[in-house]
Design a protein around this motif. Structure first.
Motif, mmCIF file in Angstrom:
data_model
loop_
_atom_site.group_PDB
_atom_site.id
_atom_site.type_symbol
_atom_site.label_atom_id
_atom_site.label_comp_id
_atom_site.label_asym_id
_atom_site.label_seq_id
_atom_site.Cartn_x
_atom_site.Cartn_y
_atom_site.Cartn_z
ATOM 1 N N LYS A 1 -0.591 -5.560 -11.970
ATOM 2 C CA LYS A 1 -0.454 -6.449 -12.988
ATOM 3 C C LYS A 1 0.731 -7.379 -12.736
ATOM 4 C CE LYS A 1 0.243 -6.874 -18.139
ATOM 5 N NZ LYS A 1 0.568 -6.078 -19.424
ATOM 6 N N LYS A 2 1.779 -6.729 -12.116
ATOM 7 C CA LYS A 2 3.020 -7.635 -11.804
ATOM 8 C C LYS A 2 2.737 -8.501 -10.642
ATOM 9 C CE LYS A 2 7.331 -6.792 -9.698
ATOM 10 N NZ LYS A 2 8.668 -5.717 -9.023
ATOM 11 N N GLY A 3 1.988 -8.192 -9.835
ATOM 12 C CA GLY A 3 1.499 -8.957 -8.655
ATOM 13 C C GLY A 3 0.642 -10.076 -9.206
ATOM 14 N N GLU A 4 -0.304 -9.798 -10.279
ATOM 15 C CA GLU A 4 -0.928 -11.045 -10.909
ATOM 16 C C GLU A 4 0.126 -11.873 -11.451
ATOM 17 O OE1 GLU A 4 -3.871 -9.038 -13.231
ATOM 18 O OE2 GLU A 4 -5.057 -8.327 -11.566
ATOM 19 N N GLU A 5 0.885 -11.369 -12.091
ATOM 20 C CA GLU A 5 1.898 -12.378 -13.118
ATOM 21 C C GLU A 5 2.767 -12.961 -12.205
ATOM 22 O OE1 GLU A 5 4.119 -9.499 -15.396
ATOM 23 O OE2 GLU A 5 2.590 -9.393 -16.838
ATOM 24 N N LYS B 1 9.337 -13.511 -4.083
ATOM 25 C CA LYS B 1 8.733 -12.328 -4.840
ATOM 26 C C LYS B 1 7.350 -11.949 -4.609
ATOM 27 C CE LYS B 1 11.316 -13.209 -9.160
ATOM 28 N NZ LYS B 1 11.431 -13.683 -10.631
ATOM 29 N N MET B 2 6.348 -12.795 -4.115
ATOM 30 C CA MET B 2 5.174 -12.533 -3.630
ATOM 31 C C MET B 2 5.176 -11.642 -2.513
ATOM 32 S SD MET B 2 2.340 -13.079 -5.184
ATOM 33 C CE MET B 2 1.038 -11.820 -4.758
ATOM 34 N N GLU B 3 6.082 -12.302 -1.349
ATOM 35 C CA GLU B 3 6.157 -11.581 -0.311
ATOM 36 C C GLU B 3 6.565 -10.067 -0.306
ATOM 37 O OE1 GLU B 3 8.832 -14.246 2.212
ATOM 38 O OE2 GLU B 3 7.076 -15.643 2.450
ATOM 39 N N ASP B 4 7.955 -9.986 -1.194
ATOM 40 C CA ASP B 4 8.332 -8.749 -1.460
ATOM 41 C C ASP B 4 7.243 -7.666 -2.025
ATOM 42 O OD1 ASP B 4 10.723 -9.507 -0.406
ATOM 43 O OD2 ASP B 4 11.740 -9.930 -2.438
ATOM 44 N N HIS B 5 6.368 -8.377 -3.046
ATOM 45 C CA HIS B 5 5.441 -7.566 -3.575
ATOM 46 C C HIS B 5 4.479 -7.242 -2.573
ATOM 47 C CE1 HIS B 5 2.925 -6.116 -7.016
ATOM 48 N NE2 HIS B 5 1.993 -6.842 -6.361
ATOM 49 N N ASN B 6 3.874 -7.875 -1.662
ATOM 50 C CA ASN B 6 3.125 -7.512 -0.832
ATOM 51 C C ASN B 6 3.566 -6.737 0.200
ATOM 52 O OD1 ASN B 6 1.044 -9.523 -1.695
ATOM 53 N ND2 ASN B 6 1.716 -11.127 -0.596
ATOM 54 N N ARG B 7 4.789 -6.611 0.570
ATOM 55 C CA ARG B 7 5.406 -5.925 1.394
ATOM 56 C C ARG B 7 5.653 -4.522 0.786
ATOM 57 N NH1 ARG B 7 9.921 -8.377 1.917
ATOM 58 N NH2 ARG B 7 9.240 -9.778 3.356
ATOM 59 N N GLU B 8 5.916 -4.374 -0.286
ATOM 60 C CA GLU B 8 5.921 -3.232 -1.385
ATOM 61 C C GLU B 8 4.385 -2.621 -1.200
ATOM 62 O OE1 GLU B 8 7.400 -1.417 -5.525
ATOM 63 O OE2 GLU B 8 7.742 -3.676 -5.037
ATOM 64 N N GLU B 9 3.524 -3.126 -1.439
ATOM 65 C CA GLU B 9 1.964 -2.567 -1.611
ATOM 66 C C GLU B 9 1.537 -1.925 -0.405
ATOM 67 O OE1 GLU B 9 -2.454 -4.170 -3.327
ATOM 68 O OE2 GLU B 9 -0.872 -5.564 -2.289
ATOM 69 N N LYS B 10 2.113 -2.480 0.800
ATOM 70 C CA LYS B 10 1.702 -1.911 2.195
ATOM 71 C C LYS B 10 2.184 -0.701 2.278
ATOM 72 C CE LYS B 10 0.801 -6.301 4.437
ATOM 73 N NZ LYS B 10 1.206 -7.330 5.675
ATOM 74 N N LYS B 11 3.683 -0.589 1.856
ATOM 75 C CA LYS B 11 4.382 0.512 1.924
ATOM 76 C C LYS B 11 3.940 1.854 0.955
ATOM 77 C CE LYS B 11 8.634 -1.490 3.688
ATOM 78 N NZ LYS B 11 9.935 -1.745 3.217
ATOM 79 N N MET B 12 3.310 1.542 0.113
ATOM 80 C CA MET B 12 2.743 2.408 -0.810
ATOM 81 C C MET B 12 1.912 3.677 -0.426
ATOM 82 S SD MET B 12 1.412 0.284 -4.340
ATOM 83 C CE MET B 12 1.175 1.672 -5.146
ATOM 84 N N PRO B 13 2.237 4.957 -0.729
ATOM 85 C CA PRO B 13 1.772 6.050 -0.164
ATOM 86 C C PRO B 13 0.259 6.187 -0.517
ATOM 87 C CG PRO B 13 3.100 6.762 -1.735
ATOM 88 C CD PRO B 13 3.312 5.478 -1.634
ATOM 89 N N TRP B 14 -0.563 6.979 0.342
ATOM 90 C CA TRP B 14 -1.824 7.241 0.021
ATOM 91 C C TRP B 14 -1.986 8.315 -0.983
ATOM 92 C CZ3 TRP B 14 -4.015 7.238 5.921
ATOM 93 C CH2 TRP B 14 -4.035 5.877 6.154
#
Length: 376
Positions: free
Chosen positions: A47-51, A105-118
């Motif tokens: 939701k944060k990414g969409e906003e 902010k969008m770049e940081d969000h995408n970078r954080e998404e890639k680091k999220m654990p499985w």
């Protein structure tokens, strides 16, 4: 029947009116709170990414309008246009700055998404291998009585095999044992392992508890994976082991996260069970020592004046008589009545004319003994 529900408690809880080893324990709820929290975090992140994306789109729209306005004012030769131009250029500059901030902010969000654990949710997304046995999971809800009977029957038949699985350490050994005993891949096994963990922790067998806890999480990951894929868990346990054995550090960390949380809750539940057992033991001991009037001699003793306590400590009747003679008669009668009801004082004789006469008789008895001693 009561059940464990860790989304409410504290999480390993059994109702006080049932024994902890009661078979009717809803083990999936033990992990559901973590799964639910993880899903909520993922939804919140999305939701944060969409906003952010929505804000960036809106910013770019405004910037485009501002740029168009600047171009129009630049071409215009009117005095009003020249006055508005500087204002429009300032607005364009402001929007360019906002655009850069939103892009960052969008770049940081995408970078954080890639680091999220499985985890079991990301593991079950499209792209991973399908289950060998693609059987649709049963959706019929069982009653509590049916769950209890099912668990009891299953444990009677497979208790030895469940304990053996709980003691395995290597991934390959666990996979092979489940391949040889596929019926163990079910919630009943997970239920039993949870109880086994609590029992071991209560018995202070901490290392064994941690070993069985590991196997409990293995079983629960398989069950959660099966639920996500909507297949029979017996058909996807190989998929779990294939993934966990080849997973990167992030996926292993996610598994260990679940394990450590579970062990903490087992320790907490074991502590509560021990405290409950101690309270029950103390209450049993208290009931055993209650006097003829239903009072606890320990509590009565602690409520007595220090002078009277000393009399009972030294078992000195003469000293007690001296202390009584110096006290207010009403207070003395009250203390002596409580001493009799708790068994601290056993009078030589009693009247049968009620509590008030009994108090008087007791008090007078002590006074009489004191007077007789003085005459002698």
């Amino acid at each position: 029947m009561s059940r464990i529900d860790y989304s409410v408690w504290d999480h390993i809880e059994v109702s006080d009116d049932e024994d902890d080893t009661h078979p009717n324990i809803d083990t999936p709820s033990l992990f559901r709170w973590r799964h639910q929290a993880r899903v909520e975090r993922m939804d919140e992140f999305q939701k944060k990414g969409e906003e952010i994306n929505k804000g960036l789109t809106e910013c770019r729209r405004k910037l485009s309008e501002a740029q168009k306005k600047v171009q129009e004012l630049t071409i215009s030769a009117t005095d009003d246009a020249k006055a508005e131009l500087s204002k429009a250029q300032a607005e364009e500059k402001k929007l360019r700055k906002e655009e850069r901030e939103m892009e960052k902010k969008m770049e940081d969000h995408n970078r954080e998404e890639k680091k999220m654990p499985w985890n079991v949710d990301t593991l079950s997304r499209d792209g991973f291998s399908k289950s060998i046995v693609n059987v649709k999971a049963e959706s019929n809800e069982e009653t509590e009585e049916e769950k209890e009977q099912k668990h009891k029957t299953f444990v009677e038949k497979n208790e030895k095999q469940i304990k053996h699985f709980g003691m395995l350490r290597r991934w390959d050994d666990s996979q092979k044992y489940l391949s040889d005993n596929p019926d163990l891949v079910c919630e009943e096994t997970a239920n039993y392992l949870v109880i086994m963990c609590i029992d071991l922790e209560v018995e202070e067998k901490h290392a064994l508890m941690e070993q069985v806890a590991h196997q409990t999480i293995v079983m629960q990951f398989i069950l959660e994976l099966a639920k996500s894929l909507k297949v029979d868990p017996r058909g996807c346990f190989r998929q779990f082991f294939a993934k966990i054995k080849t997973a990167d550090q992030q996926y292993q960390d996610a598994f260990n996260d679940e394990l450590e949380s579970f062990k903490d809750r087992v320790r907490g539940r074991a502590k509560i069970r021990i405290e409950k057992a101690m309270k029950e033991y103390e209450e049993e001991e208290r009931q055993k020592r209650l006097g003829p009037g239903g009072l606890d001699p320990v509590e009565v003793y602690e409520s007595l004046p220090l002078e009277m306590q000393k009399c009972f400590d030294e078992k000195d009747i003469q000293m007690l008589q001296d202390v009584i003679s110096k006290m207010d008669p009403t207070e003395a009668k009250t203390h002596m009545k409580r001493c009799i009801d708790s068994g601290l004082w056993v009078p030589n004789s009693k009247t049968d004319d009620g509590d008030e006469k009994e108090e008087d008789a007791t008090y007078e008895e002590v006074k009489q003994e004191q007077e007789e001693t003085k005459k002698e």
